[in-house]
Design an enzyme around this catalytic site. Structure first.
Site, PDB file in Angstrom:
ATOM      1  N   ASP A 156      60.079   5.908  96.812  1.00 54.28           N
ATOM      2  CA  ASP A 156      60.283   5.274  98.106  1.00 54.28           C
ATOM      3  C   ASP A 156      58.958   4.654  98.551  1.00 54.28           C
ATOM      4  O   ASP A 156      57.888   4.968  98.002  1.00 54.28           O
ATOM      5  CB  ASP A 156      60.750   6.319  99.117  1.00 54.28           C
ATOM      6  CG  ASP A 156      61.165   5.706 100.443  1.00 54.28           C
ATOM      7  OD1 ASP A 156      61.759   4.615 100.429  1.00 54.28           O
ATOM      8  OD2 ASP A 156      60.884   6.312 101.487  1.00 54.28           O
TER       9      ASP A 156
ATOM     10  N   ASP B 117      57.977   3.600 102.364  1.00 55.56           N
ATOM     11  CA  ASP B 117      57.494   4.128 103.645  1.00 55.56           C
ATOM     12  C   ASP B 117      57.457   5.645 103.605  1.00 55.56           C
ATOM     13  O   ASP B 117      58.449   6.296 103.270  1.00 55.56           O
ATOM     14  CB  ASP B 117      58.386   3.657 104.796  1.00 55.56           C
ATOM     15  CG  ASP B 117      58.278   2.167 105.042  1.00 55.56           C
ATOM     16  OD1 ASP B 117      57.150   1.677 105.150  1.00 55.56           O
ATOM     17  OD2 ASP B 117      59.327   1.493 105.106  1.00 55.56           O
TER      18      ASP B 117
ATOM     19  N   ASP C  77      60.224  10.882 100.861  1.00 48.58           N
ATOM     20  CA  ASP C  77      59.766  11.710 101.975  1.00 48.58           C
ATOM     21  C   ASP C  77      60.924  12.192 102.833  1.00 48.58           C
ATOM     22  O   ASP C  77      60.705  12.846 103.848  1.00 48.58           O
ATOM     23  CB  ASP C  77      58.763  10.934 102.839  1.00 48.58           C
ATOM     24  CG  ASP C  77      59.425   9.826 103.654  1.00 48.58           C
ATOM     25  OD1 ASP C  77      60.244   9.071 103.074  1.00 48.58           O
ATOM     26  OD2 ASP C  77      59.131   9.705 104.857  1.00 48.58           O
TER      27      ASP C  77
END
Length: 259
Positions: free
Chosen positions: A13, A15, A209
């Site tokens: 990922d 961000d 995250d």
């Protein structure tokens, strides 16, 4: 349980893993550099459909992170590929930005508000009442409802913003029709990404995250999963879910030596 095969390819990922509020996370540059030098297939993924891969390449480069255009996979690209497989050469009414409209143009879709095959909802900073009303009426008239991703909120320097999932819920409330979400946690986005780089889930890993999108999508696609604590998830949050990542680490810096 049999030992997992060595990791030969990586999906990560963006961000919360590589960058946070426009600033690179320590270790991101080293991780990407090692990936490029190793020659291993990899993709940087984002559920955000606003930007094209070329836009994101330029934005990341300005932050000091070098990610080739062909190594960027967005929910807009995944949505376009899904539609090209399902109904090639179709028509769509689109609420979204250049990342989505460009991806659809590139597969030969015609964008129209006259009896379209699909209503496609993506991310935009300017959701308008007029556009949403048009979408509701077209769906009620028979257009199929597609959304690029189910994220309810998106980050900004001022705080959370309503995102595609929230706006999709509004349209669903008005039409009674739920969209098909293409982006994470739908494993379709992951499998399409793996196919794009010629990788196999058994020898691939997903870094994210978020438990509810990144880890879940990687898990359902059959990949090894790494949760980093540099984004939205805190250690106490992990046990709230009925599934777990393969490993929890503080940040991307802890994974450099695994490449």
């Amino acid at each position: 349980m049999a030992d997992r095969k060595p990791i030969e390819s990586w999906l990560t990922d963006m961000d919360g893993v590589l960058i946070h509020e426009g600033v690179p996370i320590p270790g991101a540059d080293a991780f990407l550099k090692k990936l490029r030098e190793s020659g291993r297939p990899f993709l940087v993924l984002t559920n955000n459909s606003i930007y094209t891969a070329r836009d994101l390449h330029a934005r990341l480069r300005r932050m000091g992170l070098d990610v080739p255009v062909e190594n960027i996979w967005t929910s807009a690209l995944a949505t376009a590929q899904f539609l090209d497989d399902q109904r090639p050469g179709g028509t769509a009414y689109v609420i979204g930005e250049a990342g989505l409209t460009t991806a659809l143009h590139d597969i030969g879709y015609i964008l129209t508000d006259h009896d379209p095959d699909f209503v496609i909802l993506g991310e935009t900073r300017t959701y308008s009442f007029e556009a949403l009303t048009k979408a509701v009426r077209l769906i009620n008239d028979g257009a199929r409802f597609i959304a690029t991703n189910p994220d309810n909120v998106g980050p900004s320097t001022e705080g959370d913003l309503p995102a595609t999932g929230s706006v999709a819920a509004l349209i669903t409330a008005a039409t009674g029709k739920k969209p098909y979400f293409v982006g994470k946690p739908n494993p379709l986005m992951m499998r399409a990404g793996l196919n794009a780089i010629g990788a196999h889930s058994e020898t691939s890993a997903m870094i994210g995250d978020r438990m509810d999108t990144d880890v879940l999508a990687g898990l359902e696609a059959g990949m090894r999963t790494f949760l980093v604590l540099s984004g939205v998830t805190r250690p106490k949050d992990v046990d709230r879910y009925p599934f777990r990542p393969s490993q929890v680490v503080d940040s991307i810096a802890d994974l450099v030596d695994l490449v």
